[in-house]
Design a protein around this motif. Structure first.
Motif, PDB file in Angstrom:
ATOM      1  N   GLU A  98       0.822  -1.205   0.000  1.00  0.00           N
ATOM      2  CA  GLU A  98       0.000   0.000   0.000  1.00  0.00           C
ATOM      3  C   GLU A  98       0.857   1.255   0.000  1.00  0.00           C
ATOM      4  O   GLU A  98       0.575   2.222  -0.708  1.00  0.00           O
ATOM      5  CB  GLU A  98      -0.932  -0.012   1.222  1.00  0.00           C
ATOM      6  CG  GLU A  98      -2.014  -1.072   1.162  1.00  0.00           C
ATOM      7  CD  GLU A  98      -2.793  -1.169   2.466  1.00  0.00           C
ATOM      8  OE1 GLU A  98      -2.383  -0.513   3.460  1.00  0.00           O
ATOM      9  OE2 GLU A  98      -3.803  -1.906   2.503  1.00  0.00           O
ATOM     10  N   GLN A  99       1.935   1.236   0.806  1.00  0.00           N
ATOM     11  CA  GLN A  99       2.832   2.383   0.877  1.00  0.00           C
ATOM     12  C   GLN A  99       3.515   2.631  -0.475  1.00  0.00           C
ATOM     13  O   GLN A  99       3.660   3.779  -0.906  1.00  0.00           O
ATOM     14  CB  GLN A  99       3.911   2.140   1.948  1.00  0.00           C
ATOM     15  CG  GLN A  99       3.377   2.026   3.368  1.00  0.00           C
ATOM     16  CD  GLN A  99       2.839   3.341   3.887  1.00  0.00           C
ATOM     17  OE1 GLN A  99       3.469   4.379   3.730  1.00  0.00           O
ATOM     18  NE2 GLN A  99       1.664   3.307   4.491  1.00  0.00           N
ATOM     19  N   VAL A 100       3.912   1.561  -1.128  1.00  0.00           N
ATOM     20  CA  VAL A 100       4.586   1.668  -2.424  1.00  0.00           C
ATOM     21  C   VAL A 100       3.659   2.282  -3.470  1.00  0.00           C
ATOM     22  O   VAL A 100       4.056   3.159  -4.241  1.00  0.00           O
ATOM     23  CB  VAL A 100       5.082   0.277  -2.881  1.00  0.00           C
ATOM     24  CG1 VAL A 100       5.487   0.299  -4.353  1.00  0.00           C
ATOM     25  CG2 VAL A 100       6.254  -0.181  -2.022  1.00  0.00           C
ATOM     26  N   PHE A 150       4.706   4.027  -7.167  1.00  0.00           N
ATOM     27  CA  PHE A 150       5.383   2.888  -7.773  1.00  0.00           C
ATOM     28  C   PHE A 150       4.379   1.769  -8.025  1.00  0.00           C
ATOM     29  O   PHE A 150       3.409   1.612  -7.282  1.00  0.00           O
ATOM     30  CB  PHE A 150       6.499   2.374  -6.859  1.00  0.00           C
ATOM     31  CG  PHE A 150       7.644   3.344  -6.691  1.00  0.00           C
ATOM     32  CD1 PHE A 150       8.598   3.482  -7.687  1.00  0.00           C
ATOM     33  CD2 PHE A 150       7.756   4.122  -5.549  1.00  0.00           C
ATOM     34  CE1 PHE A 150       9.658   4.374  -7.538  1.00  0.00           C
ATOM     35  CE2 PHE A 150       8.798   5.020  -5.391  1.00  0.00           C
ATOM     36  CZ  PHE A 150       9.754   5.145  -6.390  1.00  0.00           C
ATOM     37  N   GLU A 151       4.639   0.982  -9.063  1.00  0.00           N
ATOM     38  CA  GLU A 151       3.716  -0.098  -9.399  1.00  0.00           C
ATOM     39  C   GLU A 151       3.862  -1.297  -8.468  1.00  0.00           C
ATOM     40  O   GLU A 151       2.882  -1.929  -8.093  1.00  0.00           O
ATOM     41  CB  GLU A 151       3.926  -0.540 -10.856  1.00  0.00           C
ATOM     42  CG  GLU A 151       3.516   0.527 -11.873  1.00  0.00           C
ATOM     43  CD  GLU A 151       3.646   0.018 -13.297  1.00  0.00           C
ATOM     44  OE1 GLU A 151       3.920  -1.188 -13.474  1.00  0.00           O
ATOM     45  OE2 GLU A 151       3.478   0.828 -14.219  1.00  0.00           O
ATOM     46  N   SER A 152       5.094  -1.615  -8.110  1.00  0.00           N
ATOM     47  CA  SER A 152       5.316  -2.771  -7.238  1.00  0.00           C
ATOM     48  C   SER A 152       6.606  -2.603  -6.455  1.00  0.00           C
ATOM     49  O   SER A 152       7.398  -1.684  -6.711  1.00  0.00           O
ATOM     50  CB  SER A 152       5.373  -4.067  -8.057  1.00  0.00           C
ATOM     51  OG  SER A 152       6.577  -4.115  -8.812  1.00  0.00           O
ATOM     52  N   GLY A 174      14.470   1.032   0.338  1.00  0.00           N
ATOM     53  CA  GLY A 174      13.391   1.518   1.191  1.00  0.00           C
ATOM     54  C   GLY A 174      13.854   1.560   2.635  1.00  0.00           C
ATOM     55  O   GLY A 174      14.235   0.532   3.201  1.00  0.00           O
ATOM     56  N   GLU A 175      13.852   2.767   3.236  1.00  0.00           N
ATOM     57  CA  GLU A 175      14.292   2.931   4.619  1.00  0.00           C
ATOM     58  C   GLU A 175      13.109   3.296   5.514  1.00  0.00           C
ATOM     59  O   GLU A 175      12.264   4.109   5.133  1.00  0.00           O
ATOM     60  CB  GLU A 175      15.358   4.018   4.718  1.00  0.00           C
ATOM     61  CG  GLU A 175      16.648   3.705   3.990  1.00  0.00           C
ATOM     62  CD  GLU A 175      17.654   4.831   4.113  1.00  0.00           C
ATOM     63  OE1 GLU A 175      18.684   4.641   4.781  1.00  0.00           O
ATOM     64  OE2 GLU A 175      17.396   5.920   3.559  1.00  0.00           O
ATOM     65  N   TYR A 176      13.081   2.722   6.690  1.00  0.00           N
ATOM     66  CA  TYR A 176      12.034   3.018   7.666  1.00  0.00           C
ATOM     67  C   TYR A 176      12.628   3.946   8.714  1.00  0.00           C
ATOM     68  O   TYR A 176      13.403   3.538   9.571  1.00  0.00           O
ATOM     69  CB  TYR A 176      11.545   1.729   8.307  1.00  0.00           C
ATOM     70  CG  TYR A 176      10.315   1.894   9.179  1.00  0.00           C
ATOM     71  CD1 TYR A 176       9.060   2.093   8.611  1.00  0.00           C
ATOM     72  CD2 TYR A 176      10.416   1.844  10.573  1.00  0.00           C
ATOM     73  CE1 TYR A 176       7.936   2.231   9.401  1.00  0.00           C
ATOM     74  CE2 TYR A 176       9.298   1.993  11.363  1.00  0.00           C
ATOM     75  CZ  TYR A 176       8.062   2.185  10.781  1.00  0.00           C
ATOM     76  OH  TYR A 176       6.942   2.329  11.568  1.00  0.00           O
ATOM     77  N   ILE A 177      12.266   5.251   8.615  1.00  0.00           N
ATOM     78  CA  ILE A 177      12.842   6.268   9.482  1.00  0.00           C
ATOM     79  C   ILE A 177      11.733   7.070  10.146  1.00  0.00           C
ATOM     80  O   ILE A 177      10.830   7.570   9.457  1.00  0.00           O
ATOM     81  CB  ILE A 177      13.764   7.223   8.687  1.00  0.00           C
ATOM     82  CG1 ILE A 177      14.858   6.422   7.956  1.00  0.00           C
ATOM     83  CG2 ILE A 177      14.395   8.263   9.605  1.00  0.00           C
ATOM     84  CD1 ILE A 177      15.687   7.251   7.010  1.00  0.00           C
ATOM     85  N   HIS A 178      11.806   7.194  11.476  1.00  0.00           N
ATOM     86  CA  HIS A 178      10.794   7.936  12.239  1.00  0.00           C
ATOM     87  C   HIS A 178       9.382   7.460  11.886  1.00  0.00           C
ATOM     88  O   HIS A 178       8.478   8.259  11.638  1.00  0.00           O
ATOM     89  CB  HIS A 178      10.923   9.443  11.993  1.00  0.00           C
ATOM     90  CG  HIS A 178      12.240  10.021  12.429  1.00  0.00           C
ATOM     91  ND1 HIS A 178      12.660  10.010  13.737  1.00  0.00           N
ATOM     92  CD2 HIS A 178      13.237  10.608  11.715  1.00  0.00           C
ATOM     93  CE1 HIS A 178      13.856  10.578  13.824  1.00  0.00           C
ATOM     94  NE2 HIS A 178      14.228  10.944  12.615  1.00  0.00           N
ATOM     95  N   GLU A 179       9.244   6.127  11.815  1.00  0.00           N
ATOM     96  CA  GLU A 179       7.957   5.470  11.559  1.00  0.00           C
ATOM     97  C   GLU A 179       7.369   5.829  10.196  1.00  0.00           C
ATOM     98  O   GLU A 179       6.173   5.732   9.976  1.00  0.00           O
ATOM     99  CB  GLU A 179       6.956   5.798  12.668  1.00  0.00           C
ATOM    100  CG  GLU A 179       7.418   5.326  14.039  1.00  0.00           C
ATOM    101  CD  GLU A 179       6.368   5.558  15.113  1.00  0.00           C
ATOM    102  OE1 GLU A 179       5.336   6.181  14.800  1.00  0.00           O
ATOM    103  OE2 GLU A 179       6.586   5.106  16.252  1.00  0.00           O
ATOM    104  N   LYS A 180       8.238   6.216   9.262  1.00  0.00           N
ATOM    105  CA  LYS A 180       7.796   6.497   7.895  1.00  0.00           C
ATOM    106  C   LYS A 180       8.712   5.759   6.925  1.00  0.00           C
ATOM    107  O   LYS A 180       9.910   5.599   7.166  1.00  0.00           O
ATOM    108  CB  LYS A 180       7.821   7.996   7.596  1.00  0.00           C
ATOM    109  CG  LYS A 180       6.752   8.784   8.337  1.00  0.00           C
ATOM    110  CD  LYS A 180       6.777  10.251   7.919  1.00  0.00           C
ATOM    111  CE  LYS A 180       5.695  11.044   8.637  1.00  0.00           C
ATOM    112  NZ  LYS A 180       5.695  12.476   8.240  1.00  0.00           N
ATOM    113  N   LEU A 181       8.113   5.308   5.821  1.00  0.00           N
ATOM    114  CA  LEU A 181       8.862   4.568   4.826  1.00  0.00           C
ATOM    115  C   LEU A 181       9.325   5.511   3.718  1.00  0.00           C
ATOM    116  O   LEU A 181       8.523   6.157   3.045  1.00  0.00           O
ATOM    117  CB  LEU A 181       7.982   3.462   4.227  1.00  0.00           C
ATOM    118  CG  LEU A 181       8.652   2.480   3.265  1.00  0.00           C
ATOM    119  CD1 LEU A 181       9.813   1.772   3.943  1.00  0.00           C
ATOM    120  CD2 LEU A 181       7.630   1.466   2.763  1.00  0.00           C
TER     121      LEU A 181
END
Length: 213
Positions: A181-183, A188-190, A197-204
């Motif tokens: 869903e985030q992508v 982005f398609e997939s 992809g980095e997960y920083i401060h609870e955001k992707l």
């Protein structure tokens, strides 16, 4: 009598092959991030060192051996970049050894990590209790990345080369549906379109592959 002219020619050809591999295949073998990068160094060094002083092996034979090895390295690199299964077989993948202060013994055993070695590595990070570790991840090159409970964020990529790091995904308490869903929200398609992809401060935060012109 040793033919120094022949040895010099072989030295030059070996150096050219080494420079070619570094520039075409990347500089991973200068700072190996996986076991296969290190093996490539050993094999190439063995080929050059073992053949260079053998006067029974002609320059043409030496060149053919270098070309064969370079071709094998190319094939392995291409296969790794285009097939996740092959990449996992050759390079392996990061393995979660400690999660929320709990030791994952099965993962440690699969990684060949003894309790003595694990505690030694933790002590090198200044940690003396498993309970103080939020996560301990063993990377492909054998390095143990430790995140303490006092750390605010998980500083570890969630997506690498279009592949999800499932251990990190589990650590942040999300699932593959959430990532998909985030992508799509970003455009982005997939997930295969994501380079990093980095997960920083609870955001992707997503970085995609360059689009074909």
């Amino acid at each position: 009598v040793m033919d120094y002219g022949l040895i010099t020619i072989k030295f030059v050809l070996g150096m050219i092959c080494l420079i070619f591999q570094i520039n075409i295949l990347g500089k991973g073998n200068l700072a190996p991030t996986s076991a296969i990068d290190q093996v490539q160094n050993y094999v190439l060094g063995g080929i050059i060192g073992g053949i260079i002083y053998n006067q029974d092996i002609t320059v043409l034979q030496f060149v053919m051996v270098l070309l064969i090895w370079t071709l094998i390295v190319f094939i392995v690199k291409y296969a790794k970049e285009h097939n996740a299964t092959i990449q996992n077989i050759i390079d392996g993948r990061p393995r979660l050894l400690i999660k929320d202060g709990q030791l994952l013994v099965d993962n440690c055993m699969r990684a060949g990590m003894t309790a003595n070695e694990l505690m030694f590595r933790l002590r090198s990070h200044g940690i003396y209790e498993i309970a103080k570790v939020k996560s301990g991840i063993l990377e492909q090159n054998g390095q143990l990345v430790v995140i303490e409970n006092s750390d605010e964020n998980i500083r570890f990529p969630l997506i690498n080369d279009g592949q999800i790091n499932m251990d990190v995904l589990e650590l942040i308490h999300h699932d593959e549906k959430w990532i998909a869903e985030q992508v799509k929200e970003v455009g982005f398609e997939s997930i295969n379109d994501i380079y990093l992809g980095e997960y920083i401060h609870e955001k992707l935060h997503l970085v995609g592959y360059p689009k074909d012109n």
